[in-house]
Design an enzyme around this catalytic site. Structure first.
Site, PDB file in Angstrom:
ATOM      1  N   THR A  52       0.825  -1.208   0.000  1.00 28.05           N
ATOM      2  CA  THR A  52       0.000   0.000   0.000  1.00 28.05           C
ATOM      3  C   THR A  52       0.857   1.255   0.000  1.00 28.05           C
ATOM      4  OG1 THR A  52      -1.739  -1.208   1.170  1.00 28.05           O
ATOM      5  CG2 THR A  52      -1.868   1.194   1.208  1.00 28.05           C
ATOM      6  N   TYR A 140       5.769 -11.861   5.541  1.00 31.63           N
ATOM      7  CA  TYR A 140       4.599 -11.475   4.757  1.00 31.63           C
ATOM      8  C   TYR A 140       4.307 -12.585   3.761  1.00 31.63           C
ATOM      9  CZ  TYR A 140       1.669  -8.130   2.077  1.00 31.63           C
ATOM     10  OH  TYR A 140       0.649  -7.485   1.430  1.00 31.63           O
ATOM     11  N   LYS A 168       2.306 -11.671   8.584  1.00 34.98           N
ATOM     12  CA  LYS A 168       1.193 -10.974   7.954  1.00 34.98           C
ATOM     13  C   LYS A 168       0.577 -11.962   6.985  1.00 34.98           C
ATOM     14  CE  LYS A 168      -0.323  -7.051   5.180  1.00 34.98           C
ATOM     15  NZ  LYS A 168       0.062  -5.891   4.340  1.00 34.98           N
ATOM     16  N   VAL A 208      -3.090  -5.951   9.847  1.00 29.74           N
ATOM     17  CA  VAL A 208      -2.341  -4.904   9.144  1.00 29.74           C
ATOM     18  C   VAL A 208      -3.260  -4.459   8.020  1.00 29.74           C
ATOM     19  CG1 VAL A 208      -0.277  -4.313   7.833  1.00 29.74           C
ATOM     20  CG2 VAL A 208      -0.120  -5.950   9.723  1.00 29.74           C
TER      21      VAL A 208
END
Length: 293
Positions: A52, A140, A168, A208
């Site tokens: 993002t 992640y 994540k 998150v």
């Protein structure tokens, strides 16, 4: 969520956008202002330079400058993670060291993408990054973007490293995630907005969230209700965010594009393109309806 579930980085983290000026340069002042708002409205921590945050199109110098600017604004009481992932190990190790020097509290490390290495190589990669600094890692797992999964058996082994502390989770495998949580102390953070509450309910640490750029308090509210022993209220509050989440995360536009369409945060960098008028109007309507609910 059980009282013993680990929360090494807090509970509600925002995958923060990276503000740019009208000419496309990094805007540290806007980043500071946005980070302050996120904290004031309920975020325990901030993840910088993730997807993002348009990390593929920001330079290493910009990533470091962003950490320094946000740290100066929010102080030491707010957890800051910096995304350092990339397709080659040498670049990631350099970014990890620079993030530590800039003042990050932890590293978000995506699995190496495009080359699709086998699991033994994925494991070796994460161990190299974990040994490169003194910072804790959030791994992640997002195979839809990287082309390679961090398999549950690999995560079970990586959990033995003292600096591998969190995941994540964007793998869309609740069974696999539950298996790893049951057998390790890894803290699982939902990276898929629609799974924030479900993952939390089976022992996750939090989320998150990209949508938290826009409505951090609304993202936090279901988790607060769940912790207070009101699961029905948690489900109701979670349901209120569905339309905005759908438009921001499942409309075919990246979260960086949709979040910036709702925020005064400058342009996105190419190859991304800004949201069109119709998409922006739909986002605005869903946002206003959520605020009124």
């Amino acid at each position: 969520m059980t009282a013993t579930a680990p929360r090494p980085f807090g509970r509600v983290l925002c995958a923060m956008i990276t503000p740019f000026t009208a000419t496309g340069a990094l805007d540290p002042d806007a980043a500071r202002a946005h980070a302050a708002r996120l904290v004031a409205q309920g975020c325990d921590g901030i993840v910088l330079s993730g997807t993002t945050g348009e990390s593929p199109t920001t330079t290493d110098a910009e990533k470091s400058a962003l950490v320094r600017a946000v740290r100066a604004e929010v102080g030491d009481g707010v957890t800051l993670l910096s995304g350092v992932g990339g397709p080659d190990t040498a670049t990631v190790l350099r970014r990890a060291r620079r993030a530590e020097e800039a003042g990050a509290d932890g590293l978000l490390v995506v699995s190496p993408y495009y080359s699709r290495p086998p699991q033994a190589a994925v494991e070796a990669y994460f161990l190299r990054v974990a040994d490169a600094t003194g910072l804790p890692l959030m791994l992640y797992d997002i195979p839809g973007r990287t082309g390679v999964r961090i398999e549950p058996e690999t995560l079970l082994r990586l959990a033995d490293h003292p600096r591998v502390v969190a995941v994540k989770d964007c793998a869309y495998d609740l069974l696999g995630s539950t298996k790893v949580m049951a057998r390790t102390t890894l803290a699982y953070y939902s990276g898929c907005e629609e799974l924030n509450l479900p993952l939390y309910a089976v022992g996750g640490a939090g989320c998150v969230s990209t949508v938290a750029n826009v409505v951090p308090d609304r993202i936090r509210a279901p988790l607060d209700a769940f912790d207070a022993g009101r699961p029905d209220e948690a489900a109701r509050l979670n349901g209120l965010t569905v339309r905005l989440t759908e438009l921001m995360m499942a409309s075919g536009l990246p979260g960086a594009v949709t979040a910036k369409a709702l925020l005064d945060a400058g342009p996105v960098r190419e190859p991304l393109q800004p949201a069109g008028r119709e998409a922006a109007d739909g986002l605005r309507k869903a946002y206003e309806e959520l605020l009124a609910a």
